[in-house]
Scaffold this motif. Structure first.
Motif, PDB file in Angstrom:
ATOM      1  N   ARG A  13      13.308   2.822  -6.760  1.00 28.90           N
ATOM      2  CA  ARG A  13      13.303   3.326  -8.142  1.00 28.90           C
ATOM      3  C   ARG A  13      12.548   4.647  -8.230  1.00 28.90           C
ATOM      4  NH1 ARG A  13      15.193   4.824 -11.952  1.00 28.90           N
ATOM      5  NH2 ARG A  13      14.819   4.274 -14.116  1.00 28.90           N
ATOM      6  N   LEU A  14      11.411   4.731  -7.581  1.00 32.50           N
ATOM      7  CA  LEU A  14      10.624   5.968  -7.588  1.00 32.50           C
ATOM      8  C   LEU A  14      11.389   7.115  -6.941  1.00 32.50           C
ATOM      9  CD1 LEU A  14       7.128   4.524  -6.611  1.00 32.50           C
ATOM     10  CD2 LEU A  14       7.777   5.427  -8.841  1.00 32.50           C
ATOM     11  N   MET A  15      12.067   6.825  -5.849  1.00 30.83           N
ATOM     12  CA  MET A  15      12.834   7.871  -5.169  1.00 30.83           C
ATOM     13  C   MET A  15      14.021   8.327  -6.008  1.00 30.83           C
ATOM     14  SD  MET A  15      12.575   6.877  -1.115  1.00 30.83           S
ATOM     15  CE  MET A  15      12.999   5.151  -1.312  1.00 30.83           C
ATOM     16  N   GLU A  16      14.646   7.391  -6.719  1.00 31.98           N
ATOM     17  CA  GLU A  16      15.740   7.761  -7.627  1.00 31.98           C
ATOM     18  C   GLU A  16      15.264   8.743  -8.687  1.00 31.98           C
ATOM     19  OE1 GLU A  16      17.018   4.094  -9.272  1.00 31.98           O
ATOM     20  OE2 GLU A  16      18.066   3.408  -7.458  1.00 31.98           O
ATOM     21  N   LEU A  17      14.015   8.592  -9.102  1.00 27.14           N
ATOM     22  CA  LEU A  17      13.435   9.467 -10.124  1.00 27.14           C
ATOM     23  C   LEU A  17      12.848  10.744  -9.529  1.00 27.14           C
ATOM     24  CD1 LEU A  17      11.658   6.687 -12.225  1.00 27.14           C
ATOM     25  CD2 LEU A  17      13.700   7.978 -12.890  1.00 27.14           C
ATOM     26  N   GLY A  18      12.935  10.893  -8.220  1.00 29.55           N
ATOM     27  CA  GLY A  18      12.441  12.100  -7.565  1.00 29.55           C
ATOM     28  C   GLY A  18      10.930  12.190  -7.485  1.00 29.55           C
ATOM     29  N   ILE A  19      10.257  11.052  -7.501  1.00 35.82           N
ATOM     30  CA  ILE A  19       8.789  11.030  -7.478  1.00 35.82           C
ATOM     31  C   ILE A  19       8.304  11.050  -6.032  1.00 35.82           C
ATOM     32  CG2 ILE A  19       6.752   9.648  -8.055  1.00 35.82           C
ATOM     33  CD1 ILE A  19       8.307   8.631 -10.498  1.00 35.82           C
ATOM     34  N   SER A  20       7.488  12.057  -5.694  1.00 32.42           N
ATOM     35  CA  SER A  20       7.049  12.228  -4.309  1.00 32.42           C
ATOM     36  C   SER A  20       5.535  12.331  -4.156  1.00 32.42           C
ATOM     37  CB  SER A  20       7.692  13.484  -3.707  1.00 32.42           C
ATOM     38  OG  SER A  20       7.344  14.637  -4.466  1.00 32.42           O
ATOM     39  N   GLU A  21       4.801  12.403  -5.260  1.00 35.15           N
ATOM     40  CA  GLU A  21       3.345  12.504  -5.214  1.00 35.15           C
ATOM     41  C   GLU A  21       2.736  11.434  -6.121  1.00 35.15           C
ATOM     42  OE1 GLU A  21       1.687  14.498  -3.273  1.00 35.15           O
ATOM     43  OE2 GLU A  21       3.427  15.615  -2.543  1.00 35.15           O
ATOM     44  N   PRO A  22       1.560  10.914  -5.758  1.00 31.82           N
ATOM     45  CA  PRO A  22       0.927   9.863  -6.574  1.00 31.82           C
ATOM     46  C   PRO A  22       0.722  10.281  -8.024  1.00 31.82           C
ATOM     47  CG  PRO A  22      -0.184  10.058  -4.457  1.00 31.82           C
ATOM     48  CD  PRO A  22       0.792  11.189  -4.527  1.00 31.82           C
ATOM     49  N   GLU A  23       0.394  11.544  -8.246  1.00 37.18           N
ATOM     50  CA  GLU A  23       0.124  12.017  -9.601  1.00 37.18           C
ATOM     51  C   GLU A  23       1.368  12.004 -10.487  1.00 37.18           C
ATOM     52  OE1 GLU A  23      -2.841  13.399  -6.740  1.00 37.18           O
ATOM     53  OE2 GLU A  23      -0.657  13.612  -6.789  1.00 37.18           O
ATOM     54  N   GLU A  24       2.541  11.876  -9.888  1.00 32.26           N
ATOM     55  CA  GLU A  24       3.788  11.879 -10.648  1.00 32.26           C
ATOM     56  C   GLU A  24       4.212  10.485 -11.119  1.00 32.26           C
ATOM     57  OE1 GLU A  24       6.509  13.603  -7.891  1.00 32.26           O
ATOM     58  OE2 GLU A  24       5.705  15.626  -8.068  1.00 32.26           O
ATOM     59  N   ILE A  25       3.459   9.448 -10.731  1.00 29.20           N
ATOM     60  CA  ILE A  25       3.832   8.077 -11.079  1.00 29.20           C
ATOM     61  C   ILE A  25       3.390   7.799 -12.515  1.00 29.20           C
ATOM     62  CG2 ILE A  25       3.676   5.637 -10.452  1.00 29.20           C
ATOM     63  CD1 ILE A  25       2.989   6.519  -7.597  1.00 29.20           C
ATOM     64  N   TRP A  32       9.984   3.462 -20.161  1.00 26.23           N
ATOM     65  CA  TRP A  32      10.918   3.969 -21.188  1.00 26.23           C
ATOM     66  C   TRP A  32      12.313   4.139 -20.594  1.00 26.23           C
ATOM     67  CZ3 TRP A  32      13.913   8.374 -21.593  1.00 26.23           C
ATOM     68  CH2 TRP A  32      14.470   8.626 -22.853  1.00 26.23           C
ATOM     69  N   ASP A  33      12.382   4.658 -19.357  1.00 23.24           N
ATOM     70  CA  ASP A  33      13.668   4.869 -18.702  1.00 23.24           C
ATOM     71  C   ASP A  33      14.378   3.547 -18.434  1.00 23.24           C
ATOM     72  OD1 ASP A  33      15.424   6.965 -17.373  1.00 23.24           O
ATOM     73  OD2 ASP A  33      15.107   5.602 -15.680  1.00 23.24           O
ATOM     74  N   GLU A  34      13.612   2.459 -18.351  1.00 27.32           N
ATOM     75  CA  GLU A  34      14.193   1.139 -18.090  1.00 27.32           C
ATOM     76  C   GLU A  34      14.374   0.318 -19.363  1.00 27.32           C
ATOM     77  OE1 GLU A  34      11.905  -0.809 -15.080  1.00 27.32           O
ATOM     78  OE2 GLU A  34      12.435   0.654 -13.527  1.00 27.32           O
ATOM     79  N   GLY A  35      14.204   0.960 -20.511  1.00 30.24           N
ATOM     80  CA  GLY A  35      14.405   0.256 -21.772  1.00 30.24           C
ATOM     81  C   GLY A  35      13.238  -0.602 -22.207  1.00 30.24           C
ATOM     82  N   VAL A  36      12.056  -0.284 -21.701  1.00 29.94           N
ATOM     83  CA  VAL A  36      10.865  -1.062 -22.022  1.00 29.94           C
ATOM     84  C   VAL A  36       9.910  -0.216 -22.859  1.00 29.94           C
ATOM     85  CG1 VAL A  36       8.874  -2.299 -21.088  1.00 29.94           C
ATOM     86  CG2 VAL A  36      11.072  -2.392 -19.883  1.00 29.94           C
ATOM     87  N   ARG A  37       9.578  -0.703 -24.045  1.00 28.01           N
ATOM     88  CA  ARG A  37       8.590  -0.022 -24.888  1.00 28.01           C
ATOM     89  C   ARG A  37       7.223  -0.605 -24.595  1.00 28.01           C
ATOM     90  NH1 ARG A  37       6.656  -0.577 -30.297  1.00 28.01           N
ATOM     91  NH2 ARG A  37       8.105  -2.264 -30.779  1.00 28.01           N
ATOM     92  N   VAL A  38       6.222   0.279 -24.471  1.00 30.96           N
ATOM     93  CA  VAL A  38       4.868  -0.144 -24.121  1.00 30.96           C
ATOM     94  C   VAL A  38       3.958   0.063 -25.325  1.00 30.96           C
ATOM     95  CG1 VAL A  38       2.934   0.177 -22.538  1.00 30.96           C
ATOM     96  CG2 VAL A  38       5.279   0.539 -21.725  1.00 30.96           C
TER      97      VAL A  38
END
Length: 262
Positions: A13-25, A32-38
């Motif tokens: 899932r992280l790779m699909e979103l192009g996340i490559s650094e810890p600070e980007e998580i 929100w992208d998965e339809g979950v409101r926090v």
């Protein structure tokens, strides 16, 4: 020869979103992208709550907990959302303890997803290999980078198998749990009771909360014939709930050998 590398669902899932650094998580953006409101509220009786209908859900996190605990709680609930969609969960603090313990299959799956989401191996392992010595100072540096708790990060370091390590948790009544790296043979099984010569004994029963990691005789940790011939590096730190966490680094190759004379 092609080396096949498998990635967990959270890592994919992280790779699909192009996340490559810890600070980007950004967990809230992922939710929100998965339809979950926090939302964050002063809830009682549980640490976090997941209520889902169809492809939409609401996660409620206890607002009074500290930030890194909130991150783990959210990652844990996203684990439930990905593995157990169609069900609702109320997770108490003891359901989401960031440690190796006996718990239900659903909670283990949510914990595993949370660990992979917060500290994905494709980011964590390269950073783990760059540390000079596996001590709690190094663990803290990694924890600050990934915004995770010291205990969860230490567990991840042991699982990364970049160093031959054991992580052991003790309370006044004895050993609570432990984990070992894949390269540490099963014969090195930590004792239930703390030896008075160990740093952990001082951390648990003494006044000092932290001292530098140092070499100690392996017999202080392992009740096994031949342990007295080896030294290991021990680091220990006091954590919550009156417990102490010990990081044991096995430097001696003979201790790690499959066919050792001991």
């Amino acid at each position: 020869m092609t080396l096949l590398v498998s990635f967990s669902r959270a890592e994919q899932r992280l790779m699909e979103l192009g996340i490559s650094e810890p600070e980007e998580i950004d967990l809230e953006a992922i939710a929100w992208d998965e339809g979950v409101r926090v939302q964050y509220k002063d809830i009682s009786g549980c640490e976090a709550r997941l209520v889902g209908v169809g492809n939409r859900a609401i996660v409620t996190i206890r607002s009074s907990t500290e930030d890194r605990r909130k991150r783990f709680s959210l990652a844990h609930e996203l684990g439930h959302w990905n593995h157990h969609r169609g069900r609702s969960f109320e997770c108490r603090a003891d359901d989401m303890v960031e440690r190796y313990s006996s718990k239900s299959t659903e909670e283990r799956e949510a914990d595993s997803y949370a660990a992979d989401l917060l500290m994905p191996a494709y980011m964590f392992r390269p950073l783990a290999r760059t540390i000079k010595r596996p001590t709690f100072d190094s663990v803290k540096e990694l924890a600050d980078r990934f915004q995770t708790s010291l205990t969860a990060t230490a567990i991840r370091l042991v699982d990364a198998n970049a160093w031959p390590l054991l992580l052991v948790c003790h309370a006044a009544g004895g050993r609570v749990w432990f984990k070992r790296s894949r390269d540490v043979p099963d014969r090195w099984f930590p004792q239930k009771e703390l030896d008075s010569d160990s740093l952990a004994f001082d951390r648990l029963f003494g006044a000092k909360e932290r001292t530098r990691a140092q070499k100690i005789g392996a017999e202080a940790w392992f009740d096994k014939k031949g342990a007295e011939h080896f030294d290991i590096v021990e680091d220990a730190i006091r954590i919550s709930n009156g417990q102490v966490l010990s990081l044991l680094w096995i430097e001696n190759d003979e201790m790690l050998a499959e066919h050792s004379r001991y």
